[in-house]
Design a protein around this motif. Structure first.
Motif, mmCIF file in Angstrom:
data_model
loop_
_atom_site.group_PDB
_atom_site.id
_atom_site.type_symbol
_atom_site.label_atom_id
_atom_site.label_comp_id
_atom_site.label_asym_id
_atom_site.label_seq_id
_atom_site.Cartn_x
_atom_site.Cartn_y
_atom_site.Cartn_z
ATOM 1 N N ASP A 246 25.138 25.657 19.692
ATOM 2 C CA ASP A 246 25.348 27.138 19.334
ATOM 3 C C ASP A 246 24.878 27.203 17.866
ATOM 4 O OD1 ASP A 246 25.988 29.665 18.844
ATOM 5 O OD2 ASP A 246 28.389 29.466 19.256
ATOM 6 N N ALA A 247 23.871 28.171 17.663
ATOM 7 C CA ALA A 247 23.271 28.545 16.586
ATOM 8 C C ALA A 247 24.317 28.939 15.348
ATOM 9 C CB ALA A 247 22.160 29.536 16.539
ATOM 10 N N VAL A 248 25.505 29.246 15.878
ATOM 11 C CA VAL A 248 26.488 29.754 14.942
ATOM 12 C C VAL A 248 27.732 28.869 14.947
ATOM 13 C CG1 VAL A 248 25.499 32.161 14.944
ATOM 14 C CG2 VAL A 248 27.358 31.734 16.316
ATOM 15 N N PHE A 249 27.835 27.895 15.706
ATOM 16 C CA PHE A 249 28.732 27.070 15.699
ATOM 17 C C PHE A 249 30.080 27.821 16.112
ATOM 18 C CE2 PHE A 249 25.992 26.051 12.261
ATOM 19 C CZ PHE A 249 25.518 24.685 12.596
ATOM 20 N N GLY A 250 29.981 28.510 17.202
ATOM 21 C CA GLY A 250 31.099 29.466 17.638
ATOM 22 C C GLY A 250 31.732 28.674 18.772
ATOM 23 N N VAL A 251 31.305 27.648 19.374
ATOM 24 C CA VAL A 251 31.948 26.947 20.471
ATOM 25 C C VAL A 251 33.090 26.130 20.408
ATOM 26 C CG1 VAL A 251 31.441 25.537 22.499
ATOM 27 C CG2 VAL A 251 29.738 27.058 21.786
ATOM 28 N N LYS A 252 34.041 26.282 21.104
ATOM 29 C CA LYS A 252 35.325 25.311 21.095
ATOM 30 C C LYS A 252 35.572 24.909 22.387
ATOM 31 C CE LYS A 252 37.243 27.729 16.969
ATOM 32 N NZ LYS A 252 38.429 28.350 16.213
ATOM 33 N N GLU A 253 35.992 23.711 22.410
ATOM 34 C CA GLU A 253 36.607 23.212 23.834
ATOM 35 C C GLU A 253 37.466 24.048 24.510
ATOM 36 O OE1 GLU A 253 35.000 19.928 24.478
ATOM 37 O OE2 GLU A 253 35.824 20.505 26.518
ATOM 38 N N SER A 254 38.379 24.400 23.965
ATOM 39 C CA SER A 254 39.319 25.663 24.661
ATOM 40 C C SER A 254 38.967 26.748 24.891
ATOM 41 C CB SER A 254 40.601 25.722 23.612
ATOM 42 O OG SER A 254 40.072 26.582 22.757
ATOM 43 N N LEU A 255 37.741 27.222 24.819
ATOM 44 C CA LEU A 255 37.041 28.663 24.908
ATOM 45 C C LEU A 255 36.108 28.338 26.292
ATOM 46 C CD1 LEU A 255 36.543 29.952 21.439
ATOM 47 C CD2 LEU A 255 38.467 29.866 22.991
ATOM 48 N N MET A 256 36.114 27.219 26.962
ATOM 49 C CA MET A 256 35.093 26.958 27.981
ATOM 50 C C MET A 256 35.936 27.581 29.195
ATOM 51 S SD MET A 256 32.625 25.266 26.886
ATOM 52 C CE MET A 256 32.230 23.929 25.476
ATOM 53 N N ALA A 257 35.155 28.396 30.119
ATOM 54 C CA ALA A 257 35.715 28.924 31.268
ATOM 55 C C ALA A 257 34.783 28.471 32.421
ATOM 56 C CB ALA A 257 35.628 30.408 31.132
ATOM 57 N N GLU A 258 35.515 28.425 33.694
ATOM 58 C CA GLU A 258 34.603 27.925 34.834
ATOM 59 C C GLU A 258 33.940 29.348 35.564
ATOM 60 O OE1 GLU A 258 35.272 25.913 39.101
ATOM 61 O OE2 GLU A 258 36.895 26.438 38.119
ATOM 62 N N PHE A 259 32.768 29.342 35.507
ATOM 63 C CA PHE A 259 32.058 30.480 36.176
ATOM 64 C C PHE A 259 32.034 29.827 37.833
ATOM 65 C CE2 PHE A 259 30.616 33.632 32.782
ATOM 66 C CZ PHE A 259 31.146 32.669 31.840
ATOM 67 N N ARG A 260 32.927 30.386 38.586
ATOM 68 C CA ARG A 260 32.852 29.661 39.944
ATOM 69 C C ARG A 260 31.985 30.749 40.999
ATOM 70 N NH1 ARG A 260 36.129 29.800 44.450
ATOM 71 N NH2 ARG A 260 37.898 30.862 43.570
ATOM 72 N N TRP A 261 30.937 30.203 41.467
ATOM 73 C CA TRP A 261 30.153 30.932 42.502
ATOM 74 C C TRP A 261 30.911 31.133 43.755
ATOM 75 C CZ3 TRP A 261 26.655 34.406 42.633
ATOM 76 C CH2 TRP A 261 26.006 34.762 43.588
ATOM 77 N N THR A 262 31.091 32.334 44.136
ATOM 78 C CA THR A 262 31.886 32.489 45.284
ATOM 79 C C THR A 262 31.254 33.253 46.424
ATOM 80 O OG1 THR A 262 33.507 32.752 43.637
ATOM 81 C CG2 THR A 262 34.317 33.586 45.909
ATOM 82 N N GLU A 263 30.934 32.496 47.484
ATOM 83 C CA GLU A 263 30.370 33.628 48.598
ATOM 84 C C GLU A 263 30.996 33.580 49.947
ATOM 85 O OE1 GLU A 263 26.505 31.882 48.600
ATOM 86 O OE2 GLU A 263 27.124 29.866 49.251
ATOM 87 N N ASP A 264 32.155 33.030 49.772
ATOM 88 C CA ASP A 264 33.308 33.066 51.029
ATOM 89 C C ASP A 264 33.542 34.818 51.279
ATOM 90 O OD1 ASP A 264 35.159 33.132 52.958
ATOM 91 O OD2 ASP A 264 36.968 32.190 51.713
ATOM 92 N N PRO A 265 33.154 35.215 52.603
ATOM 93 C CA PRO A 265 33.289 36.671 52.745
ATOM 94 C C PRO A 265 34.760 37.091 52.616
ATOM 95 C CG PRO A 265 31.902 35.526 54.619
ATOM 96 C CD PRO A 265 32.442 34.404 53.795
ATOM 97 N N GLU A 266 35.625 36.189 53.030
ATOM 98 C CA GLU A 266 37.078 36.670 53.080
ATOM 99 C C GLU A 266 37.475 36.723 51.503
ATOM 100 O OE1 GLU A 266 40.169 34.274 54.885
ATOM 101 O OE2 GLU A 266 39.125 34.567 56.681
ATOM 102 N N GLU A 267 37.058 35.925 50.623
ATOM 103 C CA GLU A 267 37.175 35.956 49.147
ATOM 104 C C GLU A 267 36.682 37.233 48.602
ATOM 105 O OE1 GLU A 267 36.875 32.187 47.114
ATOM 106 O OE2 GLU A 267 38.075 32.997 45.521
ATOM 107 N N ILE A 268 35.323 37.361 49.084
ATOM 108 C CA ILE A 268 34.455 38.564 48.507
ATOM 109 C C ILE A 268 35.437 39.931 48.880
ATOM 110 C CG2 ILE A 268 32.593 39.984 48.851
ATOM 111 C CD1 ILE A 268 31.162 37.367 49.471
ATOM 112 N N ALA A 269 35.718 40.156 50.019
ATOM 113 C CA ALA A 269 36.608 41.245 50.489
ATOM 114 C C ALA A 269 38.110 41.309 49.898
ATOM 115 C CB ALA A 269 36.787 41.185 52.066
ATOM 116 N N ALA A 270 38.607 39.988 49.624
ATOM 117 C CA ALA A 270 40.049 40.019 49.048
ATOM 118 C C ALA A 270 39.931 40.569 47.474
ATOM 119 C CB ALA A 270 40.485 38.716 49.128
ATOM 120 N N GLU A 271 38.775 40.189 47.021
ATOM 121 C CA GLU A 271 38.732 40.762 45.641
ATOM 122 C C GLU A 271 37.889 41.969 45.439
ATOM 123 O OE1 GLU A 271 40.161 39.369 43.090
ATOM 124 O OE2 GLU A 271 40.230 37.049 43.562
#
Ligand code: BEZ
Ligand code: FE
Length: 290
Positions: A246-271
């Motif tokens: 990161d050009a500005v050193f802003g990343v911290k281990e605790s700030l990682m998040a999972e971006f989970r690709w979700t294509e299950d039709p039931e989950e799409i509808a539920a959300e």
């Protein structure tokens, strides 16, 4: 004892001693420490007159680059890691509280307050994303009435304010307020990495140092609640190509998040989504006000 005349070896002490004892104590301390470290740098580097003049010209260009919108000095502080260090010494959180990171120049005050679950993407461009979680205290209790201000770059790595007339005003920005369950949710689009403004002296400095100007993909948050310290932070995509540089050193281990690709039709509808989407689940823990 009176300090002597200026000499190479006691220059810092002579200059520091010139401050009046009647001057504000903090101003004197700042002056003394800055002079001490500046003089040490000159002694270590032994710049030529030409190099010193180049440094002055660089700072002059940095000042000339600033206006109401562009703050090149803050950008300089960001790429030197100084913004993150100032943030760190001012945000020593108790154990369990979420960590902070840089604010950055793209926050806009006055973004619209939206109903919980709203879509902050006003131009329907990009890959859909749902972000949800809870705002908690350090004991794990939900916080009622927390104000969550979120903003993000679009799928091409631009904020709305960088593309006036291309993106709608307040695109990918919104303010949400939690109820007694502390829960929040909003829709956005998967953000992309982007370069910090690199068309000025800071960009030239990065180039000269062989450094790239990129920030890894992230979402910005400012979270405020009565009785708690406010939290300015991001969450990051751990799979981003720039996550380790990161050009500005802003990343911290605790700030990682999972971006989970979700294509299950039931989950799409539920959300209540209309198509496959990235799901991001992230709680934040606020420290009590001191
Ligand atoms: C940002 O994440 O918006 C940012 C932070 C520091 C410098 C430039 C941009
Ligand atoms: Fe950003």
């Amino acid at each position: 004892m009176k300090p002597g005349y200026f000499s190479e070896h006691d220059s810092a002490e002579v200059v520091a001693a010139r401050a009046s004892e009647d001057a504000d104590a903090r101003a004197r301390e700042i002056y003394r420490v800055l002079v001490k470290h500046l003089h040490a740098a000159v002694r270590e580097l032994e710049p030529t007159q030409e190099e010193w003049l180049r440094a002055i010209r660089f700072l002059t260009r940095t000042g000339h680059m600033c206006d109401d919108w562009r703050q090149e000095f803050i950008l300089l502080s960001d790429v030197l890691g100084v913004s993150m260090l100032v943030d760190a010494v001012n945000n020593r959180k108790p154990s369990g509280a979420s960590e902070s990171t840089v604010l950055g120049p793209f926050h806009v005050a006055g973004a619209p307050e939206l109903p919980m679950g709203a879509d902050i993407c006003r131009d329907k461009k990009g890959t859909p994303m749902l972000v949800k979680g809870r705002i908690l205290d350090t004991a794990g209790n939900p916080i009622d009435g927390a104000r969550i201000d979120v903003w993000q770059a679009n799928d091409e790595g631009f904020y709305d304010v960088q593309q006036k007339g291309v993106q709608p005003d307040f695109n990918l920005r919104g303010v949400f307020r939690t109820a007694s369950d502390g829960a929040y949710r909003f829709k956005g689009v998967k953000p992309k990495f982007y370069p910090i403004p690199a068309d000025g002296p800071v960009g030239q400095m990065l180039e000269a140092l062989g450094r790239h100007p990129y920030r890894p993909a992230h979402l910005h948050y400012i979270i405020e609640a009565a009785g708690f310290q406010s939290l300015t932070t991001h969450i990051f995509d751990p799979d981003d190509p720039y996550i380790h540089s990161d050009a500005v050193f802003g990343v911290k281990e605790s700030l990682m998040a999972e971006f989970r690709w979700t294509e299950d039709p039931e989950e799409i509808a539920a959300e209540e989504m209309r198509a496959p989407f990235f799901l991001v689940v992230r709680d934040f823990v606020l420290a009590a006000a001191s």
